[in-house]
Design a protein around this motif. Structure first.
Motif, PDB file in Angstrom:
ATOM      1  N   GLY A  29       0.788  -1.230   0.000  1.00 45.52           N
ATOM      2  CA  GLY A  29       0.000   0.000   0.000  1.00 45.52           C
ATOM      3  C   GLY A  29       0.817   1.276   0.000  1.00 45.52           C
ATOM      4  N   ALA A  30       2.108   1.190   0.295  1.00 49.37           N
ATOM      5  CA  ALA A  30       2.963   2.375   0.208  1.00 49.37           C
ATOM      6  C   ALA A  30       3.393   2.636  -1.238  1.00 49.37           C
ATOM      7  CB  ALA A  30       4.193   2.197   1.101  1.00 49.37           C
ATOM      8  N   GLU A  42      -4.547  -2.642   0.634  1.00 50.55           N
ATOM      9  CA  GLU A  42      -4.438  -3.355   1.918  1.00 50.55           C
ATOM     10  C   GLU A  42      -4.762  -4.816   1.614  1.00 50.55           C
ATOM     11  OE1 GLU A  42      -6.806  -1.559   5.007  1.00 50.55           O
ATOM     12  OE2 GLU A  42      -6.234   0.457   4.342  1.00 50.55           O
ATOM     13  N   PHE A  43      -3.697  -5.646   1.497  1.00 51.03           N
ATOM     14  CA  PHE A  43      -3.849  -7.052   1.120  1.00 51.03           C
ATOM     15  C   PHE A  43      -3.469  -7.979   2.258  1.00 51.03           C
ATOM     16  CE2 PHE A  43      -3.916  -5.803  -3.353  1.00 51.03           C
ATOM     17  CZ  PHE A  43      -4.813  -6.717  -3.856  1.00 51.03           C
ATOM     18  N   PRO A  44      -4.301  -8.994   2.529  1.00 52.19           N
ATOM     19  CA  PRO A  44      -3.914 -10.040   3.475  1.00 52.19           C
ATOM     20  C   PRO A  44      -3.007 -11.046   2.775  1.00 52.19           C
ATOM     21  CG  PRO A  44      -6.063 -10.540   2.572  1.00 52.19           C
ATOM     22  CD  PRO A  44      -5.646  -9.187   1.993  1.00 52.19           C
ATOM     23  N   ALA A  45      -2.408 -11.895   3.543  1.00 49.88           N
ATOM     24  CA  ALA A  45      -1.490 -12.901   2.985  1.00 49.88           C
ATOM     25  C   ALA A  45      -2.166 -14.249   2.754  1.00 49.88           C
ATOM     26  CB  ALA A  45      -0.294 -13.071   3.912  1.00 49.88           C
ATOM     27  N   THR A  46      -3.444 -14.377   3.132  1.00 54.25           N
ATOM     28  CA  THR A  46      -4.105 -15.669   3.008  1.00 54.25           C
ATOM     29  C   THR A  46      -5.472 -15.527   2.337  1.00 54.25           C
ATOM     30  OG1 THR A  46      -5.068 -15.456   5.216  1.00 54.25           O
ATOM     31  CG2 THR A  46      -2.987 -16.616   5.059  1.00 54.25           C
ATOM     32  N   ALA A  47      -5.891 -16.608   1.692  1.00 51.40           N
ATOM     33  CA  ALA A  47      -7.198 -16.649   1.041  1.00 51.40           C
ATOM     34  C   ALA A  47      -8.312 -16.599   2.086  1.00 51.40           C
ATOM     35  CB  ALA A  47      -7.318 -17.911   0.200  1.00 51.40           C
ATOM     36  N   GLY A  48      -9.446 -16.067   1.673  1.00 57.82           N
ATOM     37  CA  GLY A  48     -10.615 -15.982   2.543  1.00 57.82           C
ATOM     38  C   GLY A  48     -10.709 -14.669   3.297  1.00 57.82           C
ATOM     39  N   GLU A  49      -9.674 -13.873   3.236  1.00 59.82           N
ATOM     40  CA  GLU A  49      -9.679 -12.591   3.947  1.00 59.82           C
ATOM     41  C   GLU A  49     -10.054 -11.454   3.000  1.00 59.82           C
ATOM     42  OE1 GLU A  49      -6.469 -11.792   6.717  1.00 59.82           O
ATOM     43  OE2 GLU A  49      -5.812 -13.865   6.500  1.00 59.82           O
ATOM     44  N   GLN A  50     -10.519 -10.370   3.588  1.00 61.61           N
ATOM     45  CA  GLN A  50     -10.922  -9.193   2.825  1.00 61.61           C
ATOM     46  C   GLN A  50      -9.705  -8.365   2.432  1.00 61.61           C
ATOM     47  OE1 GLN A  50     -14.405  -8.549   2.168  1.00 61.61           O
ATOM     48  NE2 GLN A  50     -14.338 -10.668   2.861  1.00 61.61           N
ATOM     49  N   TYR A  51      -9.782  -7.720   1.272  1.00 63.00           N
ATOM     50  CA  TYR A  51      -8.775  -6.748   0.853  1.00 63.00           C
ATOM     51  C   TYR A  51      -9.516  -5.470   0.486  1.00 63.00           C
ATOM     52  CZ  TYR A  51      -9.978  -6.843  -4.092  1.00 63.00           C
ATOM     53  OH  TYR A  51     -10.631  -6.700  -5.275  1.00 63.00           O
ATOM     54  N   ARG A  52      -8.765  -4.384   0.348  1.00 60.56           N
ATOM     55  CA  ARG A  52      -9.377  -3.139  -0.111  1.00 60.56           C
ATOM     56  C   ARG A  52      -8.323  -2.194  -0.650  1.00 60.56           C
ATOM     57  NH1 ARG A  52     -11.189   0.716   4.694  1.00 60.56           N
ATOM     58  NH2 ARG A  52      -9.202   0.914   5.748  1.00 60.56           N
ATOM     59  N   TYR A  53      -8.784  -1.307  -1.505  1.00 59.35           N
ATOM     60  CA  TYR A  53      -7.999  -0.173  -1.966  1.00 59.35           C
ATOM     61  C   TYR A  53      -8.725   1.059  -1.461  1.00 59.35           C
ATOM     62  CZ  TYR A  53      -5.345  -2.959  -5.355  1.00 59.35           C
ATOM     63  OH  TYR A  53      -4.509  -3.857  -5.966  1.00 59.35           O
ATOM     64  N   ASP A  59     -13.235   3.662   0.896  1.00 58.81           N
ATOM     65  CA  ASP A  59     -13.020   2.439   0.128  1.00 58.81           C
ATOM     66  C   ASP A  59     -13.307   2.703  -1.347  1.00 58.81           C
ATOM     67  OD1 ASP A  59     -12.344   0.945   2.339  1.00 58.81           O
ATOM     68  OD2 ASP A  59     -14.314   0.009   2.545  1.00 58.81           O
ATOM     69  N   MET A  60     -12.350   2.379  -2.208  1.00 64.50           N
ATOM     70  CA  MET A  60     -12.515   2.521  -3.655  1.00 64.50           C
ATOM     71  C   MET A  60     -12.812   1.172  -4.304  1.00 64.50           C
ATOM     72  SD  MET A  60     -12.132   5.713  -4.404  1.00 64.50           S
ATOM     73  CE  MET A  60     -12.647   6.456  -2.873  1.00 64.50           C
ATOM     74  N   ILE A  61     -12.153   0.118  -3.793  1.00 62.67           N
ATOM     75  CA  ILE A  61     -12.364  -1.254  -4.259  1.00 62.67           C
ATOM     76  C   ILE A  61     -12.337  -2.148  -3.028  1.00 62.67           C
ATOM     77  CG2 ILE A  61     -11.462  -3.167  -5.656  1.00 62.67           C
ATOM     78  CD1 ILE A  61      -9.977  -0.977  -7.319  1.00 62.67           C
ATOM     79  N   THR A  62     -13.275  -3.087  -2.960  1.00 61.45           N
ATOM     80  CA  THR A  62     -13.285  -4.059  -1.871  1.00 61.45           C
ATOM     81  C   THR A  62     -13.521  -5.449  -2.459  1.00 61.45           C
ATOM     82  OG1 THR A  62     -15.656  -3.738  -1.502  1.00 61.45           O
ATOM     83  CG2 THR A  62     -14.141  -2.430  -0.134  1.00 61.45           C
ATOM     84  N   GLY A  63     -13.157  -6.445  -1.687  1.00 60.50           N
ATOM     85  CA  GLY A  63     -13.394  -7.812  -2.112  1.00 60.50           C
ATOM     86  C   GLY A  63     -12.751  -8.802  -1.177  1.00 60.50           C
ATOM     87  N   THR A  64     -12.771 -10.036  -1.594  1.00 64.04           N
ATOM     88  CA  THR A  64     -12.203 -11.143  -0.831  1.00 64.04           C
ATOM     89  C   THR A  64     -11.111 -11.801  -1.657  1.00 64.04           C
ATOM     90  OG1 THR A  64     -14.333 -11.536   0.235  1.00 64.04           O
ATOM     91  CG2 THR A  64     -12.742 -13.345   0.311  1.00 64.04           C
ATOM     92  N   VAL A  65     -10.007 -12.117  -1.010  1.00 65.82           N
ATOM     93  CA  VAL A  65      -8.951 -12.883  -1.673  1.00 65.82           C
ATOM     94  C   VAL A  65      -9.458 -14.324  -1.752  1.00 65.82           C
ATOM     95  CG1 VAL A  65      -6.583 -13.712  -1.544  1.00 65.82           C
ATOM     96  CG2 VAL A  65      -7.110 -11.351  -0.902  1.00 65.82           C
ATOM     97  N   LEU A  66      -9.645 -14.815  -2.961  1.00 65.83           N
ATOM     98  CA  LEU A  66     -10.198 -16.152  -3.173  1.00 65.83           C
ATOM     99  C   LEU A  66      -9.110 -17.213  -3.264  1.00 65.83           C
ATOM    100  CD1 LEU A  66     -12.851 -15.071  -5.821  1.00 65.83           C
ATOM    101  CD2 LEU A  66     -13.215 -15.466  -3.355  1.00 65.83           C
TER     102      LEU A  66
END
Length: 154
Positions: A29-30, A42-53, A59-66
């Motif tokens: 994110g930097a 803002e990204f998690p390192a594992t599947a199933g967690e939420q991410y966002r920009y 929030d501009m973009i949201t979703g789940t890391v699949l």
């Protein structure tokens, strides 16, 4: 006559950078504001967690890391919120894959982005064009140290 109601842009480009550097720029994110319209990831390192920009605290973009293979690929749901026509689009999926080129080119990474689940519409076509600009900005930043274009206000 059958017409397609789906739009699925696929963008591939070669970047003169190691896969680890490309991955870092995609998920840190930097770094993302320099090439992603000022959006901070803002990204998690594992599947199933939420991410966002985010930008400006929103929030501009949201979703789940699949699915995620750090340094190789990420598959995620995608919901854009930066303007009403984008927010009206159905949730879709984005897959980003990093791979070595098919010919021996040390220090080069091929990035392929596929955005699926979009309807055929002007807003979806604009997303496809946006991806080209974002990925071109990423390539420029990694290869030259400078963004493709200066951000407004900076």
């Amino acid at each position: 006559m059958t017409t397609s109601t789906a739009f699925a842009p696929v963008i591939s480009l070669a970047i003169r950078a190691e896969a680890d550097a490309v991955w870092h720029a995609l998920t840190d994110g930097a770094i993302t504001p320099a090439y992603y319209y000022g959006f901070s990831a803002e990204f998690p390192a594992t599947a199933g967690e939420q991410y966002r920009y985010t930008a400006g605290g929103a929030d501009m973009i949201t979703g789940t890391v699949l699915g995620i293979e750090p340094g190789r690929s990420i598959h995620m749901s995608f919901a854009g919120h930066w303007q009403p026509d984008v927010a009206a689009l159905p949730e879709s999926t984005v897959t980003i894959e990093l791979a070595p080129p098919s010919m021996p080119l040390p220090g080069v990474t091929v990035l392929t982005l596929t955005h699926r689940g979009l309807p055929e519409s002007p807003s979806a076509r604009n997303l496809g064009h946006g991806w080209v600009m974002i990925l071109s900005g990423l390539k420029s930043l990694l290869e030259t140290g400078s963004p493709l274009a200066a951000r407004a206000g900076h």
